[in-house]
Design an enzyme around this catalytic site. Structure first.
Site, PDB file in Angstrom:
ATOM      1  N   ASP A 148       9.485   2.780  -1.050  1.00 25.29           N
ATOM      2  CA  ASP A 148       8.479   3.478  -0.249  1.00 25.29           C
ATOM      3  C   ASP A 148       8.743   3.132   1.218  1.00 25.29           C
ATOM      4  O   ASP A 148       8.331   2.075   1.699  1.00 25.29           O
ATOM      5  CB  ASP A 148       7.070   3.064  -0.673  1.00 25.29           C
ATOM      6  CG  ASP A 148       6.022   3.741   0.198  1.00 25.29           C
ATOM      7  OD1 ASP A 148       4.817   3.517  -0.032  1.00 25.29           O
ATOM      8  OD2 ASP A 148       6.395   4.486   1.131  1.00 25.29           O
ATOM      9  N   TYR A 200       0.861  -1.184   0.000  1.00 30.44           N
ATOM     10  CA  TYR A 200       0.000   0.000   0.000  1.00 30.44           C
ATOM     11  C   TYR A 200       0.889   1.221   0.000  1.00 30.44           C
ATOM     12  O   TYR A 200       1.836   1.301   0.797  1.00 30.44           O
ATOM     13  CB  TYR A 200      -0.894   0.003   1.246  1.00 30.44           C
ATOM     14  CG  TYR A 200      -1.761   1.241   1.399  1.00 30.44           C
ATOM     15  CD1 TYR A 200      -1.465   2.214   2.363  1.00 30.44           C
ATOM     16  CD2 TYR A 200      -2.863   1.443   0.594  1.00 30.44           C
ATOM     17  CE1 TYR A 200      -2.256   3.345   2.495  1.00 30.44           C
ATOM     18  CE2 TYR A 200      -3.663   2.582   0.723  1.00 30.44           C
ATOM     19  CZ  TYR A 200      -3.343   3.534   1.684  1.00 30.44           C
ATOM     20  OH  TYR A 200      -4.127   4.653   1.820  1.00 30.44           O
ATOM     21  N   LYS A 243       5.172   9.680   8.233  1.00 35.82           N
ATOM     22  CA  LYS A 243       5.014   9.196   9.603  1.00 35.82           C
ATOM     23  C   LYS A 243       6.061   9.770  10.571  1.00 35.82           C
ATOM     24  O   LYS A 243       5.965  10.898  11.006  1.00 35.82           O
ATOM     25  CB  LYS A 243       4.987   7.663   9.596  1.00 35.82           C
ATOM     26  CG  LYS A 243       3.777   7.104   8.788  1.00 35.82           C
ATOM     27  CD  LYS A 243       3.740   5.613   8.766  1.00 35.82           C
ATOM     28  CE  LYS A 243       2.670   5.109   7.815  1.00 35.82           C
ATOM     29  NZ  LYS A 243       1.331   5.004   8.415  1.00 35.82           N
TER      30      LYS A 243
HETATM   31  P1  KE4 Z   1      -0.521   8.536   4.324  1.00 33.51           P
HETATM   32  O1  KE4 Z   1      -1.078   9.232   3.112  1.00 33.51           O
HETATM   33  O2  KE4 Z   1      -1.566   7.707   5.045  1.00 33.51           O
HETATM   34  O3  KE4 Z   1       0.245   9.499   5.266  1.00 33.51           O
HETATM   35  O4  KE4 Z   1       0.635   7.515   3.836  1.00 33.51           O
HETATM   36  C1  KE4 Z   1       0.304   6.560   2.865  1.00 33.51           C
HETATM   37  C2  KE4 Z   1       1.284   5.404   2.948  1.00 33.51           C
HETATM   38  C3  KE4 Z   1       2.270   5.290   1.991  1.00 33.51           C
HETATM   39  N1  KE4 Z   1       3.172   4.284   2.023  1.00 33.51           N
HETATM   40  C4  KE4 Z   1       3.136   3.359   3.021  1.00 33.51           C
HETATM   41  C5  KE4 Z   1       4.151   2.252   3.035  1.00 33.51           C
HETATM   42  C6  KE4 Z   1       2.155   3.437   4.044  1.00 33.51           C
HETATM   43  O5  KE4 Z   1       2.137   2.496   5.030  1.00 33.51           O
HETATM   44  C7  KE4 Z   1       1.210   4.472   4.017  1.00 33.51           C
HETATM   45  C8  KE4 Z   1       0.109   4.609   5.049  1.00 33.51           C
HETATM   46  N2  KE4 Z   1       0.004   3.545   6.002  1.00 33.51           N
HETATM   47  C9  KE4 Z   1      -1.313   3.351   6.580  1.00 33.51           C
HETATM   48  C10 KE4 Z   1      -1.209   2.217   7.607  1.00 33.51           C
HETATM   49  N3  KE4 Z   1      -1.176   0.952   7.008  1.00 33.51           N
HETATM   50  C11 KE4 Z   1      -1.863   4.599   7.182  1.00 33.51           C
HETATM   51  C12 KE4 Z   1      -3.066   4.412   8.069  1.00 33.51           C
HETATM   52  C13 KE4 Z   1      -4.312   4.927   7.420  1.00 33.51           C
HETATM   53  O6  KE4 Z   1      -4.503   4.731   6.191  1.00 33.51           O
HETATM   54  O7  KE4 Z   1      -5.121   5.504   8.175  1.00 33.51           O
END
Ligand code: KE4
Length: 430
Positions: A239, A144, A267
């Site tokens: 990523d 993801y 994060k």
């Molecule tokens: P955000 O747009 O949520 O800040 O980041 C996206 C993203 C991109 N790349 C990786 C490897 C990620 O894990 C994420 C976001 N992770 C999720 C948790 N699995 C965020 C939690 C959520 O969607 O509320």
């Protein structure tokens, strides 16, 4: 466990926000029941609006490596806020955070700050396409990378939780330009490049996957990605939005010695405020507007409060702390495995650095198809029993748990005991 106020709050929230949440993984859909509404956090603990306190291993899905409300971060934010919250003009804070990050992730010769991981990966994909003049991209099933259209294909995290492999609303053409391949599958990615190598702008990969539970990319797999992209004029994007400052102090690229062309972060570098970043080789990054022609922008990119939280967080990190956290996580996952064995429950537990997850699955668990063999029904029942023991973990089999510098050995002991009691209670339910 009384969670009546959370139930009422969820009913109210559900009237005005889709699913009652602002991000789907928070909705507890994978475990059933209503989500807890949190009113405060301090260190490794969070408290819900019914005044139940838990040891928190979600840590806001990764950012809070110093735990909740770290004293230095809060004090720095209070001081910064008195100088204003946003100027829409350059500040030295952006340079300061970028230089801090570059010292720890030297492959990021230049970088841009953004306000989320999604923006970071979306911008990195656009940059790779613009730099190579190619449209096709490659991602891996169960990875993801945020919710931009090109990347919502065979994604993990909430998409996997809800069994959606490509979101409605993503034009077919976007999905058409996104190749998806099983994670850790060297033969499959090699075959794809043999057939389409000259069309591919980039590979984007979670070098340690965290959005289908924790699944490390094998060294052979990651080295193959590096070789194939180099040989075919494509870019390799790590990523590390989740694994950065989490898999280790220098991320997965530090653990493996494999250098990507571009890296995305998020994060931890925001310390709990909205920050993402994309960066890498200077010759590539210089193609971004206004030095180049590939467009990128953002009203709150490099926001001074967010920069302050990121700087104050990273300033407090050092490699020794990762050694200490890795020791605690190792003790935790060994304890969880021992409790599962004691109760004759098939469990596979993975961890890399401060990231860990447990699968109700005898294993091995090397890709998304393996994760799908897990007993998610048992996971759901177990999850609530673990919560009743005061242990707050990620409410989905397809997510990752995290440690912070504030978790103590006593918390680890309490958590192992909590797993023991939760196994007892869950098995008694049947
Ligand atoms: P955000 O747009 O949520 O800040 O980041 C996206 C993203 C991109 N790349 C990786 C490897 C990620 O894990 C994420 C976001 N992770 C999720 C948790 N699995 C965020 C939690 C959520 O969607 O509320």
């Amino acid at each position: 466990m009384n969670i009546e106020k959370s139930r009422r709050a969820f009913a109210e929230a559900s009237k005005i926000m889709p699913g009652g949440v602002n991000s789907p993984v928070r909705a507890f859909k994978n475990v059933g029941g209503d989500p807890l509404f949190i009113k405060k956090g301090k260190g490794q603990y969070i408290t819900d609006i019914d005044d139940n306190t838990y040891i928190d291993y979600v840590m806001s899905w990764g950012p809070l490596i110093l735990g909740h409300a770290d004293d230095h971060v809060i004090h720095a934010l209070q001081t910064a806020a008195e100088r204003g919250t946003s100027y829409g003009a350059p500040t030295e804070l952006e340079t300061q955070l970028a230089e801090l990050v570059q010292k720890i992730v030297p492959s990021m010769e230049m970088m841009r700050m953004v306000s989320s991981g999604t923006e970071a990966t979306m911008s990195a994909i656009r940059l790779a396409r613009g730099f190579t003049h190619r449209d096709k991209i490659v991602k891996f099933i169960g990875n993801y990378h945020g919710h931009s259209d090109s990347l919502l294909v065979d994604a993990g995290s909430g998409m996997a939780t809800f069994g959606i492999n490509t979101s409605p609303g993503v034009p077919a053409e976007f999905a058409y330009d996104t190749y998806t391949v099983p994670y850790n599958d060297v033969a499959a990615i090699s075959e794809l490049f043999a057939n389409h190598g000259d069309e591919i702008a980039c590979i984007i990969v979670e070098p340690v996957a965290g959005n289908m539970g924790v699944i490390p990319g094998t060294l052979e797999f990651l080295k193959t990605l590096r070789q194939l992209t180099t040989d075919n004029g494509a870019l390799l994007i790590f990523d590390e939005v989740m694994s950065g400052f989490r898999a280790g102090y220098h991320g997965v690229q530090g653990l493996t010695g494999i250098t990507p062309d571009l890296t995305t972060l998020g994060k931890v570098i925001g310390g709990g405020l909205p920050v993402g970043s994309f960066g890498g080789r200077q010759d590539i990054m210089e193609q971004i507007t206004p030095s180049g022609r590939i467009y990128h922008a953002g009203t709150l990119s490099g926001n001074p409060l967010a920069m302050t939280a990121g700087i104050t967080t990273i300033d407090q990190l050092d490699p020794e702390q990762y050694v200490a956290m890795d020791r605690k996580v190792t003790r935790l996952v060994d304890g969880i495995k021992a409790m599962a064995d004691k109760h004759h429950v098939p469990v596979t537990v993975h961890h890399v650095g401060t990231m860990w997850s447990y699968f109700f699955n005898a294993g091995p668990v090397n890709n998304f198809a393996d994760v799908q063999q897990s007993d998610v029904a048992f996971f759901a029942k177990f999850y609530w029993q673990l919560l009743a023991q005061g242990i707050y973990t990620a409410p989905s089999q397809y997510e990752t748990n995290f440690l912070s510098t504030k978790h103590t050995d006593y918390d680890i002991d309490r958590t192992i005991a909590g797993f023991d009691a939760a196994f007892d209670a869950t098995l008694a339910e049947d």
